[in-house]
Write a protein that holds these residues in place. Structure first.
Motif, PDB file in Angstrom:
ATOM      1  N   GLU A  67       0.833  -1.205   0.000  1.00 29.57           N
ATOM      2  CA  GLU A  67       0.000   0.000   0.000  1.00 29.57           C
ATOM      3  C   GLU A  67       0.867   1.256   0.000  1.00 29.57           C
ATOM      4  OE1 GLU A  67      -2.506  -0.511   3.418  1.00 29.57           O
ATOM      5  OE2 GLU A  67      -3.894  -1.812   2.344  1.00 29.57           O
ATOM      6  N   TYR A  68       1.925   1.259   0.773  1.00 30.49           N
ATOM      7  CA  TYR A  68       2.812   2.424   0.827  1.00 30.49           C
ATOM      8  C   TYR A  68       3.498   2.643  -0.520  1.00 30.49           C
ATOM      9  CZ  TYR A  68       6.523   5.573   2.277  1.00 30.49           C
ATOM     10  OH  TYR A  68       7.374   6.642   2.369  1.00 30.49           O
ATOM     11  N   ALA A  69       3.926   1.580  -1.161  1.00 30.45           N
ATOM     12  CA  ALA A  69       4.574   1.708  -2.473  1.00 30.45           C
ATOM     13  C   ALA A  69       3.593   2.270  -3.499  1.00 30.45           C
ATOM     14  CB  ALA A  69       5.112   0.357  -2.928  1.00 30.45           C
ATOM     15  N   MET A  70       2.341   1.800  -3.451  1.00 33.71           N
ATOM     16  CA  MET A  70       1.338   2.311  -4.384  1.00 33.71           C
ATOM     17  C   MET A  70       1.041   3.783  -4.104  1.00 33.71           C
ATOM     18  SD  MET A  70      -1.135  -0.994  -4.710  1.00 33.71           S
ATOM     19  CE  MET A  70      -2.122  -0.334  -6.023  1.00 33.71           C
ATOM     20  N   TYR A  71       0.994   4.178  -2.839  1.00 34.06           N
ATOM     21  CA  TYR A  71       0.769   5.576  -2.472  1.00 34.06           C
ATOM     22  C   TYR A  71       1.897   6.454  -3.006  1.00 34.06           C
ATOM     23  CZ  TYR A  71       0.868   9.768   0.411  1.00 34.06           C
ATOM     24  OH  TYR A  71       0.933  11.060   0.825  1.00 34.06           O
ATOM     25  N   GLU A  72       3.141   6.018  -2.791  1.00 31.41           N
ATOM     26  CA  GLU A  72       4.287   6.801  -3.265  1.00 31.41           C
ATOM     27  C   GLU A  72       4.303   6.885  -4.788  1.00 31.41           C
ATOM     28  OE1 GLU A  72       6.534   8.668  -1.739  1.00 31.41           O
ATOM     29  OE2 GLU A  72       5.579   8.271   0.186  1.00 31.41           O
ATOM     30  N   LEU A  73       3.900   5.810  -5.441  1.00 35.50           N
ATOM     31  CA  LEU A  73       3.817   5.821  -6.902  1.00 35.50           C
ATOM     32  C   LEU A  73       2.760   6.822  -7.371  1.00 35.50           C
ATOM     33  CD1 LEU A  73       4.868   4.523  -9.506  1.00 35.50           C
ATOM     34  CD2 LEU A  73       3.052   2.827  -9.278  1.00 35.50           C
ATOM     35  N   ALA A  74       1.623   6.864  -6.681  1.00 35.10           N
ATOM     36  CA  ALA A  74       0.584   7.822  -7.046  1.00 35.10           C
ATOM     37  C   ALA A  74       1.046   9.250  -6.794  1.00 35.10           C
ATOM     38  CB  ALA A  74      -0.692   7.539  -6.235  1.00 35.10           C
ATOM     39  N   VAL A  75       1.726   9.498  -5.701  1.00 40.59           N
ATOM     40  CA  VAL A  75       2.228  10.856  -5.407  1.00 40.59           C
ATOM     41  C   VAL A  75       3.253  11.258  -6.466  1.00 40.59           C
ATOM     42  CG1 VAL A  75       3.636  12.169  -3.758  1.00 40.59           C
ATOM     43  CG2 VAL A  75       1.750  10.763  -2.939  1.00 40.59           C
ATOM     44  N   ALA A  76       4.103  10.336  -6.854  1.00 45.19           N
ATOM     45  CA  ALA A  76       5.137  10.661  -7.842  1.00 45.19           C
ATOM     46  C   ALA A  76       4.564  10.855  -9.244  1.00 45.19           C
ATOM     47  CB  ALA A  76       6.195   9.562  -7.871  1.00 45.19           C
ATOM     48  N   SER A  77       3.421  10.255  -9.512  1.00 49.67           N
ATOM     49  CA  SER A  77       2.860  10.354 -10.868  1.00 49.67           C
ATOM     50  C   SER A  77       2.148  11.680 -11.111  1.00 49.67           C
ATOM     51  CB  SER A  77       1.902   9.190 -11.127  1.00 49.67           C
ATOM     52  OG  SER A  77       0.789   9.285 -10.280  1.00 49.67           O
ATOM     53  N   PHE A  78       1.790  12.396 -10.053  1.00 52.16           N
ATOM     54  CA  PHE A  78       1.158  13.696 -10.215  1.00 52.16           C
ATOM     55  C   PHE A  78       2.121  14.776  -9.737  1.00 52.16           C
ATOM     56  CE2 PHE A  78      -2.463  10.782  -9.455  1.00 52.16           C
ATOM     57  CZ  PHE A  78      -3.101  10.977 -10.661  1.00 52.16           C
ATOM     58  N   PRO A  79       2.742  15.486 -10.673  1.00 54.47           N
ATOM     59  CA  PRO A  79       3.732  16.500 -10.263  1.00 54.47           C
ATOM     60  C   PRO A  79       3.042  17.648  -9.525  1.00 54.47           C
ATOM     61  CG  PRO A  79       3.403  16.539 -12.637  1.00 54.47           C
ATOM     62  CD  PRO A  79       2.594  15.392 -12.105  1.00 54.47           C
ATOM     63  N   LYS A  80       3.801  18.285  -8.660  1.00 49.59           N
ATOM     64  CA  LYS A  80       3.278  19.412  -7.900  1.00 49.59           C
ATOM     65  C   LYS A  80       3.188  20.632  -8.821  1.00 49.59           C
ATOM     66  CE  LYS A  80       5.068  17.799  -3.557  1.00 49.59           C
ATOM     67  NZ  LYS A  80       6.000  17.979  -2.443  1.00 49.59           N
ATOM     68  N   LYS A  81       2.153  21.412  -8.618  1.00 53.21           N
ATOM     69  CA  LYS A  81       1.972  22.629  -9.414  1.00 53.21           C
ATOM     70  C   LYS A  81       2.927  23.693  -8.913  1.00 53.21           C
ATOM     71  CE  LYS A  81      -2.847  21.829 -10.461  1.00 53.21           C
ATOM     72  NZ  LYS A  81      -4.211  22.342 -10.335  1.00 53.21           N
ATOM     73  N   GLN A  82       3.533  24.397  -9.862  1.00 52.68           N
ATOM     74  CA  GLN A  82       4.409  25.495  -9.482  1.00 52.68           C
ATOM     75  C   GLN A  82       3.621  26.786  -9.598  1.00 52.68           C
ATOM     76  OE1 GLN A  82       7.909  25.333 -11.858  1.00 52.68           O
ATOM     77  NE2 GLN A  82       8.516  23.340 -11.095  1.00 52.68           N
TER      78      GLN A  82
END
Length: 83
Positions: A67-82
């Motif tokens: 679950e943690y790996a999937m969460y980190e993958l989801a966070v990494a797949s959506f870049p932060k808005k500048q």
């Protein structure tokens, strides 16, 4: 000096034994009977409470890690808005 040589000679004459000084009871037949018993329980849980706790801890860590790996993958797949 002579005493040291005599002591060394005496030690060298001793037979080397790999046998244990303590005799242990052979518990293999008891364990075989326990693990071969047909009681519908999986073999990895037949060892008792310790096996059940280790199994549950392993499953919790595995599921939690996935679950943690999937969460980190989801966070990494959506870049932060500048801004």
């Amino acid at each position: 000096m002579l005493q040291n040589l005599l002591a060394l000679r005496q030690i060298a004459k001793r037979t080397i034994s790999t046998a244990s000084l303590r005799q242990f009871e052979n518990k293999v037949p008891e364990k075989q009977k326990l693990f071969q018993e047909d009681n519908g329980m999986p073999v990895h849980l037949k060892g008792g409470v310790a096996d059940a706790l280790l199994y549950r801890a392993t499953m919790i860590l595995t599921v939690g890690g996935t679950e943690y790996a999937m969460y980190e993958l989801a966070v990494a797949s959506f870049p932060k808005k500048q801004d």
